[in-house]
Design a protein around this motif. Sequence first.
Motif, short mmCIF file in Angstrom:
data_model
loop_
_atom_site.label_atom_id
_atom_site.label_comp_id
_atom_site.label_asym_id
_atom_site.label_seq_id
_atom_site.Cartn_x
_atom_site.Cartn_y
_atom_site.Cartn_z
N GLU A 15 0.82 -1.22 0.00
CA GLU A 15 0.00 0.00 0.00
C GLU A 15 0.85 1.26 0.00
O GLU A 15 0.45 2.28 -0.56
N GLU A 64 -5.98 5.36 2.40
CA GLU A 64 -4.54 5.40 2.68
C GLU A 64 -3.95 6.81 2.57
O GLU A 64 -2.86 7.07 3.11
N HIS A 86 -3.76 4.27 9.38
CA HIS A 86 -4.52 3.40 8.49
C HIS A 86 -4.03 1.95 8.62
O HIS A 86 -4.84 1.01 8.69
N HIS A 99 -5.56 -2.34 9.29
CA HIS A 99 -5.26 -3.65 8.69
C HIS A 99 -4.71 -4.61 9.73
O HIS A 99 -5.01 -5.80 9.71
N ILE A 124 -7.04 -6.27 3.29
CA ILE A 124 -7.82 -5.06 3.04
C ILE A 124 -9.07 -5.40 2.24
O ILE A 124 -10.12 -4.80 2.40
#
Length: 272
Positions: free
Chosen positions: A91, A152, A241, A245, A258
Motif C-alpha cells: 500500500e 490510505e 490506516h 489492517h 484489506i
Amino acid sequence: MDFINYETDNKVAVITLDRPEKSNAQHAPMLRELDSAWDTAAADDDIRVIVVRANGKHFSAGHDLSDEGKHWWSQEVDIQNKGLEAVYQWERTHYLGFTRKWRDIPKPSIAAVQGACIAGGLMLAWPCDLIIAADDAKFSDPVARMAIGGVEYHGHTWELGARKAKELLFTGRYLGAEEAEKLGMVNRVVSRDSLDSETMQLAHEIAEMHPFGLAAAKRAVNQTLDIMGFYASLQSVFDIHATGHGNALSVTGGKATILSNLQEMKSGAKHV
Ligand code: ZN
C-alpha cells in the motif's frame, strides 16, 4: 494499455480510466497503468496540463473488492508469510506512494469527476490540482465500516476542514457536488453533458501559461501546504490506516486482508 486510455490534445494529456463495466474500480494492473500514464505526461515537454477523467457512469468505485481484485491482491501481498508488513509495503507503493507522486508532478492537473467517487476514487481525484465535478458527482469514504479510519491518503482534513472530514468519515455518507464545491474541495460544478468540454476548455486555457510559471505556482501552493504539515501528516495517518489492517489481521486470525473487509471483520469480531 487495457484499463487506461492515454491521448494528447494540443499540450493537454488526457488520461482516461477505462474500466467502466467495473465502475472504474482499481486493481493492481489498472493502478500501474495509471501511474505509467502520469509518467508519460510528466516526461513529455509538449504537455503542459494533465486531465484525469473516466469513462462510464462513475468516476471510480474505489479499490477493487471483487474476486478479480482479490486475485491480484493475493498474488502480490504475501500475508501468509509476512502479515501486516506485506500489506504496509504494497500500500505504501501503490496507494500512498502513487497518489503522493501524482500530486507532486510539476504540471497542473485537472480531475473531471462524474457519478460516484468512493474511497480509493478520492485518491485519484485529490492529487489533481483542480477538480471539476459533474452535477451528479458524489464523494464518500465509508471505510470506517471496515474498522479503518479512512483511505490510505489522508486528504480529508485538508480538503474539507476538520468538522466536515469527521462527518464524512463518521457517517460514510456521500458528499454531493454542490456541497463539495461549497467546502472548496471542488473548483466548479457543471452539467454532466458539459463535463468534458468544460474541463478541456479550462485545460487549454491553463496550457497557454508559461510552463515554468505554472510549475512555480503549483510548487508555491503545495510547498505552503507541506510547511503546514500536509506531507508529514500523510505519512503519519498512513501509519494509523495500517493499524486498521493490523486489527483486521489480528481479529480474523491472520486471514483478513484489506479486501476481505467487512464480512470477515463481522464474522471475526462481534464488536465490529
Ligand atoms: Zn489499506
